[in-house]
Design a protein around this motif. Structure first.
Motif, mmCIF file in Angstrom:
data_model
loop_
_atom_site.group_PDB
_atom_site.id
_atom_site.type_symbol
_atom_site.label_atom_id
_atom_site.label_comp_id
_atom_site.label_asym_id
_atom_site.label_seq_id
_atom_site.Cartn_x
_atom_site.Cartn_y
_atom_site.Cartn_z
ATOM 1 N N SER A 1 5.676 -0.624 1.143
ATOM 2 C CA SER A 1 5.186 0.553 0.426
ATOM 3 C C SER A 1 5.292 0.388 -1.088
ATOM 4 N N SER A 2 5.933 -0.689 -1.548
ATOM 5 C CA SER A 2 6.016 -0.970 -2.986
ATOM 6 C C SER A 2 6.359 -2.448 -3.153
ATOM 7 N N SER B 1 0.852 -1.193 0.000
ATOM 8 C CA SER B 1 0.000 0.000 0.000
ATOM 9 C C SER B 1 0.885 1.239 0.000
ATOM 10 N N ARG B 2 0.439 2.274 -0.726
ATOM 11 C CA ARG B 2 1.188 3.534 -0.704
ATOM 12 C C ARG B 2 1.078 4.212 0.654
ATOM 13 N N SER B 3 0.123 3.783 1.469
ATOM 14 C CA SER B 3 -0.040 4.397 2.792
ATOM 15 C C SER B 3 0.942 3.824 3.820
ATOM 16 N N PHE B 4 1.668 2.764 3.466
ATOM 17 C CA PHE B 4 2.637 2.189 4.414
ATOM 18 C C PHE B 4 3.948 2.979 4.386
ATOM 19 N N GLU C 1 4.093 -5.103 5.947
ATOM 20 C CA GLU C 1 3.522 -3.950 5.255
ATOM 21 C C GLU C 1 4.589 -3.268 4.413
ATOM 22 N N PRO D 1 7.530 4.322 3.887
ATOM 23 C CA PRO D 1 8.534 4.012 2.860
ATOM 24 C C PRO D 1 9.740 3.315 3.481
#
Ligand code: NDP
Length: 218
Positions: A98-99, A75-78, A96, A80
């Motif tokens: 981010s990519s 998720s982009r909400s996690f 989790e 980086p």
């Protein structure tokens, strides 16, 4: 080192590679098909399943994380950067990331309990289990080597599609010069890779017909 190898696992309609409708699966009641998915992704030790946040949300809470596999959600909400280890052991909460790239970096570095020589230092297999956005991201990587496709012969109305045409003539094939070629493997090769017999030909569950296939990038 051996590059980490990704296997995509998907059930898609034969007509247009449809995989989803209204945030869920287009079909219901494919009990044996789901059992196949569970067996294949669990077989061996230390396997991981990578999925997009929407696919994670589509799994009933009591069934997630998917048991017996390290679950990685993107998720982009996690945060980086390199994902943290899950809080309460591998089955309790997902990793989790981010990519997709961070998910793979995590798996390459993850703690080893065996002396496996694999580039996935955990030693297990890494499966990408959807949805469309994460399949798309995976297919852009050289690590994507294989697709375990359940080809759903019956037709369903879908709003989400697998972004690669495998044996489907109604979807335009990618004709760019450096596009990888995907070939369907024999039933024997498929069985050897998954470690169990593959049911032959078209299967029927309820009113739905489907076939198990394995495709590899050459
Ligand atoms: P995904 O499951 O692929 O999840 C999409 C989410 O993943 C995005 O909203 C975003 O999360 C995150 N994401 C996507 N790309 C990136 C990126 N580059 N970097 C970081 N995060 C990213 O959603 P889809 O809508 O494509 O697919 C879901 C559908 O597919 C459902 O209908 C589901 O039932 C179906 N499905 C079908 C399968 C089958 O075999 N038939 C298998 C799996 C799913 P965020 O918004 O939180 O930032």
């Amino acid at each position: 080192t051996v590059p980490l190898e990704l296997t995509l696992v998907v059930a898609a309609t034969a007509r247009d590679m449809g995989i989803g409708a209204n945030g869920g699966l287009p079909w219901t009641g494919l009990r044996k098909e789901m059992a196949y998915f569970a067996r294949v992704t669990k077989r061996g030790d230390g396997n991981a399943v990578i999925m997009g946040r929407k696919t994670w949300d589509s799994i009933p809470p009591k069934f997630r994380p998917l048991r017996g596999r390290l679950n990685v959600v993107i998720s982009r909400s996690f945060a980086p950067g390199l994902p943290k280890d899950p809080a309460d052991g591998p089955d309790a909460s997902p990793v989790e990331a981010s990519s997709l790239e961070m998910a793979l970096e995590y798996l390459r570095r993850a703690k080893v309990d065996s002396a496996a020589e694999s580039a996935n230092s955990r030693g297990g297999r890494v499966f990408v289990i959807g949805g469309a956005q994460i399949y798309g991201a995976a297919l852009r990587l050289v690590e994507a080597r294989r697709v375990l496709l359940t080809r759903v012969v019956s037709d369903f109305s879908c709003d989400t599609f697998f972004p690669l045409a495998l044996g489907t003539t109604s979807v335009a094939a990618d004709k760019t010069a450096d596009a990888p070629t995907w070939v369907q493997r024999s039933r024997a090769e498929h069985a050897a890779w998954i470690g169990e017999e593959v049911p032959d030909g078209v299967q029927t569950e309820g009113e739905t017909q489907y076939e198990f296939q394995m495709w590899e990038r050459v």
